[in-house]
Design an enzyme around this catalytic site. Structure first.
Site, short mmCIF file in Angstrom:
data_model
loop_
_atom_site.label_atom_id
_atom_site.label_comp_id
_atom_site.label_asym_id
_atom_site.label_seq_id
_atom_site.Cartn_x
_atom_site.Cartn_y
_atom_site.Cartn_z
N ASP A 157 -7.37 -1.15 4.61
CA ASP A 157 -6.60 -2.23 4.01
C ASP A 157 -6.93 -3.59 4.63
OD1 ASP A 157 -5.27 -0.72 2.14
OD2 ASP A 157 -3.64 -0.20 3.49
N ASP B 39 -2.05 -0.67 5.96
CA ASP B 39 -2.27 -0.04 7.25
C ASP B 39 -3.74 0.36 7.36
OD1 ASP B 39 -1.81 2.08 5.21
OD2 ASP B 39 -2.36 3.35 6.90
N ASP C 230 0.87 -1.17 0.00
CA ASP C 230 0.00 0.00 0.00
C ASP C 230 0.92 1.23 0.00
OD1 ASP C 230 -2.47 1.53 0.77
OD2 ASP C 230 -1.29 1.81 2.58
P1 ADP Z 1 -3.22 4.30 -0.07
O1 ADP Z 1 -3.88 3.19 -0.77
O2 ADP Z 1 -2.15 4.95 -0.88
O3 ADP Z 1 -2.77 4.00 1.30
P2 ADP Z 1 -5.81 5.26 0.53
O4 ADP Z 1 -6.50 4.29 -0.35
O5 ADP Z 1 -5.85 5.05 1.97
O6 ADP Z 1 -4.30 5.43 0.07
O7 ADP Z 1 -6.31 6.70 0.17
C1 ADP Z 1 -6.24 7.13 -1.17
C2 ADP Z 1 -6.39 8.60 -1.30
O8 ADP Z 1 -7.69 8.94 -0.95
C3 ADP Z 1 -5.49 9.38 -0.38
O9 ADP Z 1 -4.25 9.66 -0.99
C4 ADP Z 1 -6.28 10.63 -0.17
O10 ADP Z 1 -6.06 11.50 -1.24
C5 ADP Z 1 -7.69 10.19 -0.31
N1 ADP Z 1 -8.49 10.07 0.92
C6 ADP Z 1 -9.09 8.95 1.37
N2 ADP Z 1 -9.78 9.19 2.48
C7 ADP Z 1 -9.62 10.49 2.73
C8 ADP Z 1 -10.08 11.38 3.76
N3 ADP Z 1 -10.85 10.96 4.75
N4 ADP Z 1 -9.70 12.65 3.70
C9 ADP Z 1 -8.89 13.10 2.72
N5 ADP Z 1 -8.44 12.32 1.74
C10 ADP Z 1 -8.79 11.04 1.74
MG MG Z 2 -2.82 3.31 3.28
#
Ligand code: ADP
Ligand code: MG
Length: 617
Positions: free
Chosen positions: A509, A505, A310
């Protein structure tokens, strides 16, 4: 301590078998051969009976174990009048399982060590005095006195000028770390220097240490050291043993030869050495801050083909800072940040927490959001100050309100992009930077050397952002714009190529971690959903520990296999000698015991495994 019942039974069976053997020998030497025979039989029967019950139980679960060889050899020895050999096997067998639990206890010692240090009370400053309170009563903001040698009871920040903490029990880092005022001290660390003051950040139950303790306790309760490795070999060994025994009987017409062969095969090094080596591996990994929840995941870790990482919070630090704010309407940068942060107060996503922290650092006052709906890992929808607000990933927000002309998101130079819509219009983008974790590149190279064939990035963020962040890492692919469900699909489709390890994390996930052959969660703070769903938890926020974990898994598995190959090799040589009549049943039983002890001692070497990169921070 859940196993004292079966431990007591094991002890009783061993004592009965030893008593039978010794008393029988006394009668035998006093020329009372008939009575000696009866006494030997009496010593064997309890061990044999409990063994048969165990075998029936595992057969009903569809497991064919090597215990069958032991039962066969005792039964055959009794049937053909080799009562002394039967008595020796009974002693060796119950002694062997006893030895195994002893060795396993040793192997688990380091995991116990993690649990045994939990502090019960803490000392709090109150009205210019000090008071002792149970750690459950510590509230965020309390000022605590941590004396020399004390275990830090809750996560907190240093309120004194400096402090020295020793985290070796949690992370394996042997040198104490010097902390300055304001630095975060992890609960579970020991104060290795002078007394210092600590401002509590979290209650005990939400602190890192409580999460670790809970996970370790769970991992121990679900102990099932029987591993696929042993399963795979045991049927073959069973077949070889029985064939040699029958062949010896067939060609010589002497059933005692068959008895001798069976006896040499009992108890097999396989059932003794594999669990010991693997559990020792688990213990070693725990020592370096990698909690592996059982022998099964440990073995799979040694065979990983594809690694899926991730991005935010795993490959990167997960504490992004705002670099710039792009606005497209008449809402000011500050208002965009204020509205986004107000809504993000409702989310536990690390990006959301970073947005809130940035707004607070600007001194903005954040209204309470209402009508909040969150899609974990994608974004949040709700109302702030009577206006409708959407904040989240670029795809998530644009999918709801469309884009505006002049949208600058494509030129964003950051590594995390958060889109903000207000009143149904794309209002702006928060461009944030979230650096890769220290040692990420080196760790990936190390994993390739350890045999990981394919490394992919799976992120909910946009492709261009993800590619920029991972430039130079030499990944085999970047899958961007994924929702938590799509991460699960990615894991499932990659599993067709071979065992998949997914590292992630947070809450979003967790499904992908469960879908992988080995799910790895970053950090154990308060034991988040991902840590519960994972097979492996990196107790410290160092991604390089993943490399250490895999190295330890490899080494432990290698030692297990080595013990098995050497042990079984020696057993087979002994069996052949017995088939040709060079070993009597009694001699065979004694020889096998020597082999078993040697093999268990070899397996215990796994307690000294040291990953090459473990101590690099
Ligand atoms: P990754 O898979 O890279 O860990 P996530 O899937 O957790 O990232 O989140 C993807 C994107 O969605 C983040 O980079 C962010 O831009 C956005 N995002 C998700 N949830 C939120 C939130 N609650 N507030 C702001 N941005 C969010
Ligand atoms: Mg993440």
């Amino acid at each position: 301590m859940e196993q004292t019942g079966s431990d007591r039974l094991k002890t009783a069976l061993l004592l009965l078998a030893v008593a039978g053997l010794v008393i029988g020998l006394a009668f035998y030497l006093a020329d009372q051969a008939r009575i000696a025979n009866l006494v030997w039989i009496a010593g064997v029967v309890p061990a044999l009976a409990s063994l048969v019950i165990e075998i029936l139980r595992s057969l009903s679960r569809g497991e064919v174990g090597l215990d069958i060889v032991a039962a066969l050899s005792m039964t055959a020895a009794l049937a053909f009048g080799e009562t002394l050999a039967a008595a020796v096997v009974a002693v060796m067998y119950s002694g062997g399982t006893f030895l195994e639990s002893f060795a396993e206890g040793r192997a688990r010692r380091e995991m116990h060590a993690l649990l045994s240090r939990v502090p019960r009370t803490a000392t709090r400053h109150r009205d210019n005095g000090l008071e002792d309170i149970p750690i459950d009563e510590i509230a965020p903001g309390d000022r605590l006195l941590i004396r020399q040698g004390d275990v830090v009871p809750v996560d907190g920040t240093l309120a004194s000028e400096t402090g020295f903490v020793d985290t070796s029990a949690l992370t394996g880092e042997s040198l104490p770390v010097r902390l300055m005022r304001g630095a975060e001290a992890m609960s579970g660390a020991t104060n290795a220097g002078e007394a210092f003051d600590l401002t509590a950040l979290r209650p005990a139950k939400d602190s890192t240490y409580a999460g670790i303790v809970r996970l370790v306790a769970e991992a121990q309760a679900s102990k099932a050291p029987m591993s696929r490795l042993a399963d795979k070999w045991s049927l073959g060994f069973l077949a070889v043993t029985v064939s040699i025994a029958f062949a010896a009987w067939w060609f010589t017409g002497d059933p005692i030869r068959a008895v001798a062969v069976l006896v040499v095969a009992t108890p097999c090094p396989l059932i003794l050495a594999v669990p010991v080596a693997l559990v020792a591996g688990l213990s070693r990994a725990a020592h370096f801050g990698v909690l592996i929840k059982g022998a099964g995941p440990l073995e799979t870790m040694a065979r990983i083909h594809t690694l899926i990482l991730d991005k935010t919070g795993t490959l990167t630090d997960g504490r992004p800072k705002i670099v710039s704010i792009a606005c497209y309407g008449d809402t000011s940068e500050q208002d965009i940040l204020r509205m986004a942060a107000a809504l993000d107060q409702a989310s536990k996503h690390p990006v959301a927490q970073a947005v809130v922290a940035a707004a607070k650092a600007e001194g903005l006052r954040l209204p309470v959001p209402s009508e909040v709906v969150e899609l974990p890992g994608e974004g949040v929808v709700g109302r702030v100050d009577g206006r409708s607000v959407i904040v989240g990933g670029d795809g998530f927000v644009a999918g709801r309100v469309g884009r505006v002309s002049g949208d600058a998101s494509g030129m964003a130079a950051g590594s995390v992009l958060v889109a903000v819509a207000i009143d149904g219009q794309m209002a702006g983008h928060l461009v944030m930077s979230d650096p890769l974790r220290d040692g990420a590149g080196a760790m990936l190279n190390g994993l390739r050397r350890e045999g990981v064939r394919r490394i992919l990035l799976a992120t909910g963020d946009r492709a261009d952002v993800a590619e920029r962040v991972t430039e130079g890492l030499g990944l085999d692919g970047v899958r961007a714009g994924l929702t938590p469900d799509q991460k699960v699909l990615l894991v499932l489709s990659e599993r067709k190529r071979g065992p998949v390890m997914m590292v992630g994390d947070g809450v979003n996930d967790a499904p992908a971690l469960s879908a992988a052959d080995v799910g790895v969660a970053m950090g154990a703070r308060g034991a988040a959903a991902s840590a519960e769903a994972a097979d492996v938890v990196l107790l410290v926020d160092h991604i390089d520990r993943l490399g250490s974990g895999i190295e330890i898994a490899h080494a432990a598995r290698r030692i297990a296999v080595e013990s098995v190959v050497v042990g079984i090799g020696l057993s087979v040589v002994g069996m052949i000698a017995a088939a040709y009549g060079y070993l009597s049943p009694v001699e065979g039983a004694l020889l096998q015991e020597v082999i078993d002890v040697a093999v268990i001692l070899n397996a215990l070497r796994a307690l000294r495994i040291s990953p090459s990169d473990a101590l690099r921070v």
